[in-house]
Design an enzyme around this catalytic site. Structure first.
Site, PDB file in Angstrom:
ATOM      1  N   CYS A  21       0.836  -1.206   0.000  1.00 23.61           N
ATOM      2  CA  CYS A  21       0.000   0.000   0.000  1.00 23.61           C
ATOM      3  C   CYS A  21       0.869   1.253   0.000  1.00 23.61           C
ATOM      4  CB  CYS A  21      -0.967  -0.056   1.182  1.00 23.61           C
ATOM      5  SG  CYS A  21      -2.288   1.146   1.071  1.00 23.61           S
ATOM      6  N   HIS A  42      -3.702  -5.649   1.085  1.00 18.90           N
ATOM      7  CA  HIS A  42      -2.992  -5.877   2.350  1.00 18.90           C
ATOM      8  C   HIS A  42      -2.933  -7.343   2.765  1.00 18.90           C
ATOM      9  CE1 HIS A  42      -2.533  -1.651   3.723  1.00 18.90           C
ATOM     10  NE2 HIS A  42      -3.491  -1.474   2.835  1.00 18.90           N
ATOM     11  N   GLU A  94      -1.053  -8.566   4.929  1.00 21.88           N
ATOM     12  CA  GLU A  94      -0.823  -8.654   6.377  1.00 21.88           C
ATOM     13  C   GLU A  94      -2.123  -8.546   7.168  1.00 21.88           C
ATOM     14  OE1 GLU A  94      -0.855  -6.008   4.728  1.00 21.88           O
ATOM     15  OE2 GLU A  94      -0.798  -4.163   5.891  1.00 21.88           O
TER      16      GLU A  94
END
Ligand SMILES: Nc1ncnc2c1ncn2[C@@H]1O[C@H](COP(=O)(O)OP(=O)(O)O)[C@@H](O)[C@H]1O
Lengths: 84, 592, 235, 84
Positions: free
Chosen positions: C92, C206, C208
């Site tokens: 990002c 994302h 994560e």
């Protein structure tokens, strides 16, 4: 067709967080000679010759700028080349 | 010369009271300070007598888990395992009408600093929005600005948005409601409160510089001063009317949060206070009033963003992203070092004293010399007239019985379609898609759930949940039961997610307290809420009152937004909202 | 957890305004590796085996997202180390920073819809031959959160052709719009790209945030973190 | 101290969704005379007299603008009043 440039800047008494962040970056990257940075918007308009100054003023104050926090300047440009 | 106290919002008798307290004519700076601190917003002068009912209905048992309650920046609740939670909802209604994006953005910023000031890490935000009719022209100006303001600030701050409300009604057309909530978590031993104790301790202002933004009302003092004597230090004589809006800098706030948490972790503060509405006027008087002595502030030490600001302007500035801390002298250096690491401006602007006075000087001249409690706590208290409106009976008599009910399948189908496509019932994805619900990685429930749920920390399964609700139309019909309905709904929504309700906060949005009918609504709602909480056995730990929400003479629908906080000891046992996750599920209706 | 995995050290950079550093570090720890916090103002990468430039709004996204951070002290060290083969992942805001720093071609601009968009997004893993994607099977489709206001990947036509030709488009947005598909007007539906050797990679969504179905839509993102550990263990 | 203005615009071949949105709004609000709108950035800098043109160019090309997608123009302003 005419070319018109409108510059919109945040009123000087109002915080400009972007300018503040850029000034900080200039300091950190070894450019101590900068005392202030203010960031504004720049609009390049292509308008019909029929568009009056009053109409330009109206759209600047209602659409391009937010009169509560910003001020603006309208400039008709000589026909020619683009600004950059 | 007559002082412009009326322009500053003070009533004749309030001005007389200030002169009596001081035994003299107040200075401009004092007048600015009293006028904001004695405003409805800061002093709760119309609602105080009613809010006292919460105290009367809260039993010691309900109070047993409360580490801080009404009167602090935000309530704090012990949730076990050494953890505590602080939560609150605040309004930023009027600024969001004037400048939707910045009004909403700074509303989020303000509530987050409130939570931070308790020593907590802010972990989630919520927003409760009420607008005029969806198809009204001004709604098209207000809605996108407010939603992107809430998102723009919250997203940049790194706080997941875990829920809220959107409601449309004509009464909000000239007065939208923007309420923002925040939840913070802390180790219960680490709680901080706003107080300035210990003579000799230093007062440090840190965060953004102080500018002319949000000064609005106080500009009358500037122009006044000049006709008086030319050199009161306030910039140019022709200073135009200053804007009453503030511009938020979410980046500065994010840095302020991390910096403050590092300061807490290193145990560098005695007391701390956020700067919200009323800026330094509020922070200095409240810190001093909650301490055990007095305070001396050198206003010329306040770092400014504009040149030539007068003392009154500096004290009234609502520049955002600032905090005020009280620090023992031996820790000042360490404090400033942490700020330096985060590139946060920090300056010692004063000292705790044992004079029992708040003394503020500017260029060696005393501009404020007041007993701090008279500014912060002992403001006027009004017992305003209360009158049940005459239209109330007619309103209640107008029941839905007269409405035509769908009789055919076709009509039923049309009714269902009309309902699910109406602005008040349709999907909220157009709002929630603009909010980050994932950041920090601890969000267990957010949209479309009935309550938001956050895991307290990575190394624990403990979770806190929150839901906020309010049915403004029902509250209009019956404010007492309307508040209870909102409480019950939020309570159920917390339970639905799997958590156990523990505490309550509120944000009471009403019209003008000078209208006896509105005061009746307010008083009924408070009584309804308090009585409801007593039945449920959970305390109101804090709240916010926003009055004068009206367009012309017409008040908004009474809107007591109620937030219920819940706790779940293992977030893995949360219940996901919605039916039809798997084929063969059984639908069971509970209750009548 | 093998001691070899425990020995892998992955740096996670924090700039002022970085938000998802806690999440990136959590994902690293999830694999059993050590997450090493790196600070924007330091030039010391502390000998880490790989670096993650996480998401957020560093410097508020002011000026252009990633523009100010690209000039940070730590980025000079990252640029040097990357030239010597240090694996780098931008997520990002990290993607924006890597393009601004010149580590990856093109730029990431304001979403064509102009608004911040947060949703669970389907992606196709287009290249499973890199140190960051080797755990995925060819053609894998994964569901991970997407959340940004400036996620539209833009590059010159010849750059795009080169990326496509060399298999350097790492992730592509897939699915049916409007709830899926290209969320922001990215050219060629590009969600992530990598360097020619695949060691420098970046994506807008994302991974994560997708390591545990309790807090994310799936655990599809874990593959990226296990991939890099695999490659470090092979060395 | 000198005042410098830097204007940064998106290269004409690259989509400017903000300009497009404004053009759309102009059409909807009864301003048919507008043929094109491009939005750029405007920076107002206060710089020390020691700052050279080369330094300004460097800052514009490395920080204020991204040469991949943007073009810029630097103009030293006559000392005087603020731009709006
Ligand atoms: N302003 C808002 N901000 C964040 N979340 C919101 C907002 N409005 C609604 N939501 C979320 O969207 C979902 C649906 O909201 P709503 O339609 O009001 O639900 P319900 O009718 O079940 O109370 C809920 O999870 C709610 O928390």
């Amino acid at each position: 067709m005419a070319r018109v440039e409108v510059v919109v800047v945040i009123k000087s008494e109002i915080l400009d967080p972007q300018g503040k962040a850029i000034l900080g970056a200039l300091g950190r990257t070894g450019h101590p000679g900068f005392a202030q940075v203010r960031q504004g918007k720049h609009f390049d308009l292509e308008v019909d010759d029929s568009v009056t100054d009053a109409e330009l003023e109206e759209i600047a104050s209602t659409l391009l700028a937010n009169p509560v926090i910003e001020e603006w300047q309208i400039r008709r440009l000589p026909d020619a080349a683009p600004s950059a | 010369m007559v002082q412009p106290y009326r322009e500053l919002g003070l009533k004749d008798d309030e001005y007389v009271a200030i002169r009596e307290i001081l035994g003299r004519r107040p200075t401009d700076a004092e007048l600015a300070m009293y006028s904001v601190m004695w405003s409805e917003h800061c002093s709760y002068k119309s609602s105080k007598v009613h809010l006292a009912y919460f105290g009367k209905t809260t039993t010691p048992e309900m109070r047993s888990k409360m580490l801080a309650g009404i009167g602090e920046n935000a309530g704090v609740v012990d949730i076990g395992d050494g953890w505590a939670v602080t939560f609150k909802v605040e309004s930023h209604n009027h600024p969001s009408y004037v400048e939707p994006y910045q009004g909403a953005a700074t509303g989020v910023g303000g509530i987050v600093r409130d939570i931070l000031a308790m020593g907590a890490r802010p972990v989630a935000v919520m927003d409760q929005l009420r607008f005029g009719p969806a198809d009204a022209a001004d709604t098209a100006r207000v809605v996108p600005g407010i939603v992107s303001g809430v998102g723009g600030y919250g997203n940049s701050l790194g706080l997941p948005n875990i829920g809220g409300e959107v409601f449309f009604d004509a009464s909000f057309a000239g007065n939208p409601l923007v309420n923002a909530g925040c939840i913070g978590v802390l180790r219960s031993a680490d709680m901080h409160t706003a107080h300035a104790s210990g003579a000799g301790n230093k007062v440090i202002l840190y965060g953004s510089r102080t500018g002319l933004d949000g000064i609005g009302g106080v500009s009358v003092l500037a122009s006044d001063t000049f006709s008086d004597d030319g050199n009161a230090g306030a910039g140019s004589n022709s200073r135009r009317k200053l804007p009453s809006v503030q511009v938020g800098d979410p980046f500065a706030e994010k840095v302020l949060i991390e910096c403050t948490l590092e300061i807490f972790a290193a145990n560098l503060v005695v007391g701390i206070q956020d700067l919200g509405g009323a800026g330094l006027s509020c922070a200095t008087s409240e810190l001093a009033a909650a301490g055990d002595g007095g305070m001396h502030i050198w206003l010329d030490q306040v770092p400014l963003r504009a040149t030539g600001m007068s003392p009154a302007e500096i004290l009234s500035s609502e520049s955002q992203e600032r905090m005020c801390a009280v620090v023992t002298p031996d820790k000042v250096e360490a404090f400033l070092q942490v700020c330096k690491k985060w590139e946060v401006q920090a300056d010692v602007i004063g000292e705790v004293t044992d004079t029992q006075r708040l003394i503020i000087t500017f260029n060696d001249e005393v501009v404020v010399d007041v007993p701090p409690r008279t500014v912060a706590h002992d403001g006027p208290v009004y017992n305003r007239p209360i009158q049940r409106p005459e239209f109330q009976d007619a309103l209640q008599a107008n029941t839905p019985d007269s409405l035509k009910r769908p009789e055919t399948l076709e009509e039923l189908r049309d009714t269902v379609f009309a309902m699910i496509s109406s602005p008040n019932l349709c999907s909220r994805a157009w709002v929630t898609d603009q909010y980050d619900r994932y950041v920090r990685g601890n969000t267990v429930l957010a949209q479309p759930s009935d309550s938001g749920l956050i895991r307290v920390s990575d190394d624990s399964h403990l979770g806190v949940s929150m839901a906020t609700d309010c049915n403004s139309r029902f509250t209009m019909l019956d404010p007492y039961h309307g508040a209870q309905l909102a409480l019950a709904e939020a309570y159920r929504n917390v339970v639905t997610g799997g958590a156990t309700p523990k505490a309550v906060t509120d944000c009471l949005n009403f019209g003008s307290p000078e209208d006896p009918g509105v005061m009746w609504q307010l008083s009924e709602a408070i009584h309804g809420l308090a009585d409801g909480c007593a039945v449920l056995g959970i305390p109101v730990t804090g709240g916010n009152v926003s009055l004068y929400n009206q367009t012309g003479g017409t008040a908004i629908l009474p809107s007591p937004v109620i937030g219920v906080l819940g706790v779940i000891d293992d977030v893995r046992r949360r219940t996901i909202t919605g039916i039809g996750q798997e084929a063969g599920e059984t639908l069971i209706l509970l209750g009548e | 957890m093998s001691s070899a995995v425990a020995g892998a050290r992955i740096g996670v950079i924090t700039f002022p305004g970085t938000l998802d550093d806690v999440d990136a570090a959590r994902a690293v720890r999830f694999t059993g590796a050590e997450a090493v916090a790196l600070w924007h103002a330091d030039d010391d990468l502390q000998g880490v085996d790989a670096v993650i430039v996480p998401g957020g709004f560093s410097y508020g996204d002011y000026l252009r997202a990633g523009a100010i951070s690209a000039h940070a002290t730590v980025m000079r060290a990252v640029i040097d180390a990357a030239a010597k083969g240090l694996p780098v992942l931008g997520i990002c805001n990290g993607f924006q920073i890597l393009t601004e720093a010149g580590l990856l071609p093109g730029v990431v601009m304001r979403n064509s819809g102009l608004k911040f968009k947060c949703r669970d997004q389907w992606l196709r893993v287009e290249n499973t031959d890199t140190v960051w994607t080797s755990r995925y099977q060819a053609g894998s489709e994964i569901l991970v959160p997407l959340k940004n206001a400036e996620g539209r990947y833009v590059a010159h036509a010849d750059t795009l052709a080169e990326l496509e030709g060399e298999g350097r488009v790492l992730f592509r947005y897939i699915g049916e719009s409007p709830r899926q598909g290209n969320p922001n007007g990215s050219l060629n539906d590009i969600a992530g790209i990598c360097s020619a050797d695949g060691r420098i990679a970046a994506l807008m969504p994302h991974p994560e945030h997708a390591i545990d179905p309790l807090t994310g839509p799936t655990d599809d993102g874990l593959g990226m973190f296990f991939s890099i550990i695999d490659s470090l263990l092979k060395v």
